[in-house]
Design a protein around this motif. Structure first.
Motif, PDB file in Angstrom:
ATOM      1  N   GLU A  47       0.836  -1.208   0.000  1.00 32.19           N
ATOM      2  CA  GLU A  47       0.000   0.000   0.000  1.00 32.19           C
ATOM      3  C   GLU A  47       0.868   1.253   0.000  1.00 32.19           C
ATOM      4  OE1 GLU A  47      -2.606  -0.474   3.344  1.00 32.19           O
ATOM      5  OE2 GLU A  47      -3.752  -2.063   2.354  1.00 32.19           O
ATOM      6  N   GLY A  50       2.735   1.387  -3.526  1.00 35.43           N
ATOM      7  CA  GLY A  50       1.841   1.542  -4.678  1.00 35.43           C
ATOM      8  C   GLY A  50       2.431   0.932  -5.928  1.00 35.43           C
ATOM      9  N   ASP A  51       2.381   1.682  -7.031  1.00 35.71           N
ATOM     10  CA  ASP A  51       2.885   1.186  -8.313  1.00 35.71           C
ATOM     11  C   ASP A  51       4.393   0.974  -8.317  1.00 35.71           C
ATOM     12  OD1 ASP A  51       0.334   1.196  -9.338  1.00 35.71           O
ATOM     13  OD2 ASP A  51       0.547   3.172 -10.294  1.00 35.71           O
ATOM     14  N   ALA A  52       5.096   1.558  -7.364  1.00 37.05           N
ATOM     15  CA  ALA A  52       6.557   1.412  -7.289  1.00 37.05           C
ATOM     16  C   ALA A  52       6.976   0.107  -6.617  1.00 37.05           C
ATOM     17  CB  ALA A  52       7.160   2.588  -6.529  1.00 37.05           C
ATOM     18  N   ASP A  55       7.969  -6.379  -8.281  1.00 36.52           N
ATOM     19  CA  ASP A  55       7.276  -7.649  -8.524  1.00 36.52           C
ATOM     20  C   ASP A  55       8.117  -8.845  -8.098  1.00 36.52           C
ATOM     21  OD1 ASP A  55       5.060  -6.403  -9.673  1.00 36.52           O
ATOM     22  OD2 ASP A  55       5.993  -6.386 -11.647  1.00 36.52           O
TER      23      ASP A  55
END
Length: 134
Positions: A47, A50-52, A55
């Motif tokens: 959370e 985020g997008d950073a 993976d």
């Protein structure tokens, strides 16, 4: 690109290192003090990032102090990151698939030096300076 096999090889090459687990994840310790460990991101981490959020695999690494952590994250945010969970703690998170093996070797050694007993660290550094016995 480094792998868990690289982490294992580099960590176990250092004196007094044992491989085990911490909270169910792989960890390498010197005299029962973890210096590198597997650190999957938790919900709060995801959370926050985020997008950073990476993976791939994430490695937790002890550093000498928070100044070192801040410098690593500032100098190369594609490799190093931190989350609020590590605020006040001398450790940095590393995107394993983004660090090269040479840099990982230096990082693992510095982490070991940060956690190893002073005498063991001094003996290791002295042996490194003199090289292998002939």
């Amino acid at each position: 690109m480094a792998t868990w096999a690289d982490v294992r090889r580099l960590a176990l090459a250092l004196p007094g290192t044992a491989e085990g687990t911490s909270y169910g994840w792989r960890a390498w310790k010197v005299r029962d003090r973890a210096f590198v460990w597997e650190r999957p991101l938790r919900r709060a981490d995801l959370e926050h990032l985020g997008d950073a959020a990476p993976d791939g695999s994430v490695l937790g690494v002890a550093v000498a102090d928070e100044g070192v952590k801040r410098a690593l994250v500032a100098d190369d945010p594609a490799v190093y990151l931190t989350t609020p969970h590590f605020d006040g703690y001398a450790a940095v998170l590393v995107r394993l698939d983004a660090i090269d093996v040479g840099e990982l070797a230096e990082l693992v050694t510095e982490a070991w030096l940060a956690k190893a007993p002073k005498r063991l660290a001094q003996e290791h550094l002295a042996a490194e300076r003199t090289g292998p016995a002939t």
